[in-house]
Design a protein around this motif. Structure first.
Motif, PDB file in Angstrom:
ATOM      1  N   LYS A 228      10.370  14.370  21.882  1.00 58.72           N
ATOM      2  CA  LYS A 228      10.722  14.641  23.283  1.00 58.72           C
ATOM      3  C   LYS A 228      11.534  13.489  23.865  1.00 58.72           C
ATOM      4  O   LYS A 228      12.484  13.704  24.610  1.00 58.72           O
ATOM      5  N   ARG A 229      11.139  12.268  23.505  1.00 60.91           N
ATOM      6  CA  ARG A 229      11.801  11.086  24.058  1.00 60.91           C
ATOM      7  C   ARG A 229      13.277  11.041  23.683  1.00 60.91           C
ATOM      8  O   ARG A 229      14.103  10.523  24.423  1.00 60.91           O
TER       9      ARG A 229
ATOM     10  N   ARG B 168      15.140  13.643  23.339  1.00 60.13           N
ATOM     11  CA  ARG B 168      15.775  14.848  23.918  1.00 60.13           C
ATOM     12  C   ARG B 168      15.973  15.971  22.906  1.00 60.13           C
ATOM     13  O   ARG B 168      16.981  16.674  22.940  1.00 60.13           O
TER      14      ARG B 168
ATOM     15  N   SER C  85      12.400  21.962  22.189  1.00 62.11           N
ATOM     16  CA  SER C  85      11.290  22.605  21.458  1.00 62.11           C
ATOM     17  C   SER C  85      10.733  21.677  20.378  1.00 62.11           C
ATOM     18  O   SER C  85      10.684  22.029  19.189  1.00 62.11           O
ATOM     19  N   PRO C  86      10.270  20.487  20.752  1.00 60.99           N
ATOM     20  CA  PRO C  86       9.830  19.523  19.726  1.00 60.99           C
ATOM     21  C   PRO C  86       8.641  20.017  18.916  1.00 60.99           C
ATOM     22  O   PRO C  86       8.501  19.644  17.740  1.00 60.99           O
TER      23      PRO C  86
END
Length: 333
Positions: free
Chosen positions: A139-140, A142, A145-146
């Protein structure tokens, strides 16, 4: 002045084969202050990647580091045991390697590869906790849908996504220093801009230092606080980024900058540096750049010029420095 996080002093890395002694890194000195970015530039074969591998103590056999110190917060990494160095890698210094498609293991999911790196530094964490941290790392950087990407394989991701996975892996343990070796190679310009913006944001967020290795002078101008220009295993010039671009002092730096088109100048033709970087087993006597240098004179062939300070914070290894850069460019043209 910011305190130095990393200092490299007199670093030498050599290989020996049938051609003789190969001096891949030959007495390099540089420093990286806390929270700042050092750009390292030069043609292929100048020793940029081998310098980064030497800092990480990942020099492939039969290469070996013969001299120098690599001080991370005053601690000499070259004196650490293999087990101690394994804890430094990833935990204190991380590296984004070239070519994410070949650096990532194609038979393991990206999530497994990120958690594997984290498990080394957090052996007591549960698999569930490591998965949550890995998803947070995706997520960090970017990645959309991680949770789904965690279970995908490298071949299912685009080049830009794979590069983001490499950054997530490198930053998973929040290192103090990130070495980014050609992080935008083979990416289109829009993805390059996204990756650079991401690195800048993460640096501001975490306060880490960055060593940025690249051929792209535009990337260096945008990202770096200081620049070291490497040629044939040695530092040819080192200066704050603004000073280097406004007033380059080494003929090699002049050639690199003169080969890049600029919107604020009209020029009939771009400069080209004649010849090629000499192989490391056949460096010429004297200044290693003199066979390709349009300004070479007799003494250039007689001894290697030292890297000396010619202005505050601006060092060049050239007996003819300081020079007026604009006049030198005209002479070279």
């Amino acid at each position: 002045m910011a305190e130095d996080l990393l200092r490299v002093e007199g670093l030498r890395t050599v290989f020996r084969n049938s051609s003789g002694l190969i001096r891949a890194v030959d007495g390099i000195d540089l420093s990286v202050p806390r929270g700042r970015t050092l750009g390292i530039v030069g043609e292929s074969g100048c020793g940029k990647s081998m310098l980064s591998l030497s800092i990480m103590r990942l020099v492939p056999a039969p290469g070996r580091i013969t001299e120098g110190r690599v001080l991370l917060e005053g601690r000499d990494l070259l004196k650490l045991s293999t087990a101690e160095m394994r804890q430094v890698r990833g935990g204190q210094i991380a590296m984004i390697f070239q070519e994410p498609m070949t650096s990532l293991n194609p038979v393991h999911s990206v999530g497994r590869q990120i958690t594997e790196a984290m498990r080394v530094h957090s052996p007591k964490e549960s698999a569930g906790a490591l998965k949550e941290q890995a998803i947070a790392a995706l997520k960090r950087v970017r990645i959309p849908s991680p949770e789904r990407r965690f279970d995908e394989y490298p071949h299912q991701l685009s080049g830009g996504m794979r590069q983001r996975v490499m950054i997530a892996m490198a930053l998973a343990c929040r290192p103090r220093l990130l070495i980014a070796d050609e992080p935008t190679t083979a990416l289109d310009v829009t993805v390059q801009a996204q990756i650079l913006d991401l690195l800048r944001e993460l640096q501001e967020e975490t306060g880490m230092s960055i060593i940025l290795i690249t051929h792209d002078l535009g990337v260096v101008a945008e990202m770096a606080d200081e620049v070291a220009v490497l040629y044939a295993g040695k530092v040819a010039e080192r200066a704050p980024a603004r000073a280097l671009f406004e007033d380059p002092q080494h003929p090699y730096t002049l050639g690199l900058l003169g080969s890049v088109p600029r919107l604020d100048e009209e020029r009939d033709r771009l400069l080209a540096i004649e010849g090629a970087v000499p192989p490391p087993f056949a460096f010429p006597e004297g200044c290693r750049f003199h066979p390709r240098c349009p300004f070479a004179i007799g003494p250039c062939r007689e001894g290697q010029p030292p890297l000396r300070e010619i202005a505050p914070g601006h060092h060049a290894a050239c007996i003819r420095a300081p020079v007026e850069a604009s006049l030198a460019l005209e002479d070279a043209a």
